[in-house]
Design an enzyme around this catalytic site. Structure first.
Site, PDB file in Angstrom:
ATOM      1  CG  ASP A 156      -7.278   4.210  -2.127  1.00  0.00           C
ATOM      2  OD1 ASP A 156      -6.336   3.793  -2.449  1.00  0.00           O
ATOM      3  OD2 ASP A 156      -8.289   3.333  -1.919  1.00  0.00           O
ATOM      4  CG  ASP A 199      -3.588  -3.025  -0.856  1.00  0.00           C
ATOM      5  OD1 ASP A 199      -4.511  -3.200  -1.573  1.00  0.00           O
ATOM      6  OD2 ASP A 199      -3.243  -1.820  -0.713  1.00  0.00           O
ATOM      7  N   GLY A 200      -5.177  -5.549  -1.191  1.00  0.00           N
ATOM      8  CA  GLY A 200      -6.390  -6.227  -0.409  1.00  0.00           C
ATOM      9  C   GLY A 200      -6.114  -7.862  -0.719  1.00  0.00           C
ATOM     10  CB  SER A 211      -6.677  -5.616  10.236  1.00  0.00           C
ATOM     11  OG  SER A 211      -5.994  -4.823   9.367  1.00  0.00           O
ATOM     12  CB  THR A 235      -1.027  -0.141   0.954  1.00  0.00           C
ATOM     13  OG1 THR A 235      -1.863  -1.160   1.082  1.00  0.00           O
ATOM     14  CG2 THR A 235      -1.768   1.235   1.239  1.00  0.00           C
TER      15      THR A 235
END
Length: 217
Positions: free
Chosen positions: A91, A69-70, A80, A32
């Site tokens: 973002d 990342d997701g 989390s 991220t």
């Protein structure tokens, strides 16, 4: 609108890459942070100089970190609240850098205060559109509305137009008009989306208040 289909497609495509990063010991948070840093660098280094093609190439490569990342978090079973918070916050940083870079171009060598203002409006309205949903959800409302131009649409329209406009430096004629058109489309679409969300929150809050008052009665 694009989120539903585009995310599903790219999730399948990027799953092997996400699995490789996990095997290498890379954390989702690191992806991220690196992704956001790449987008910010691409936008603020290339766009203010009018290098829209190469800037868009760099940004696009790093934008996919938002999906990687997701994907990694799901594979690890480590989704989390912190990860969701970090992803959403960064973002906004990335979006601001993109439209900020365009505003800097038009305020300088791009020589158009009107388009500079439109780029700033796109930056600000995008933040407010996101805030209305987050704030509505924070007060317990579902904010159940599919906006006309949400984040995915803003990014796709802007980056495609930037990349194509950048082909002007390679001798492709006429493409430089695409970016101003895209900025106007994003600006108008964001304003409509903001209106949609405000109206939805007003309706949902009135319904929730009526139910609460009925229960108290």
């Amino acid at each position: 609108m694009l989120n539903k289909y585009a995310r599903a497609f790219f999730t399948r495509v990027l799953t092997p890459f996400a699995a490789l990063l996990i095997r290498l010991g890379v954390s989702p948070d690191a992806v991220t942070l690196v992704g956001t840093g790449g987008v910010v660098a691409g936008a603020l280094v290339f766009y203010p100089r009018g290098e829209f093609f190469w800037g868009t190439v760099v940004i696009t490569l790093f934008v996919f970190s938002d999906l990687v990342d997701g994907n990694m978090a799901r594979q690890l079973g480590r989704s989390s609240r912190w990860g969701a918070f970090l992803d959403s916050t960064l973002d906004r940083v990335a979006d601001s850098a993109i439209f900020g870079g365009l505003a800097l171009w038009y305020a300088g060598r791009g020589d158009s205060l009107m388009l500079c203002a439109i780029a700033i409006f796109c930056l600000a309205s995008g933040q407010v559109v996101s805030y209305t949903k987050a704030r509505g959800e924070a007060i317990g409302l579902p904010v159940d509305v599919n906006g006309l131009v949400e984040r995915a649409e803003r990014l796709v329209i802007t980056l495609v137009a930037c990349g194509l406009s950048g082909l002007h430096t390679f001798g492709v004629p006429g493409v430089e008009v695409l970016l101003p058109i895209a900025l106007w489309v994003v600006a108008v679409g964001s304003a409509v989306t903001l209106g949609q969300r405000v109206v939805t929150v007003r309706r949902e809050s009135a319904e929730a208040d009526a139910v609460a008052q009925g229960g108290n009665g």
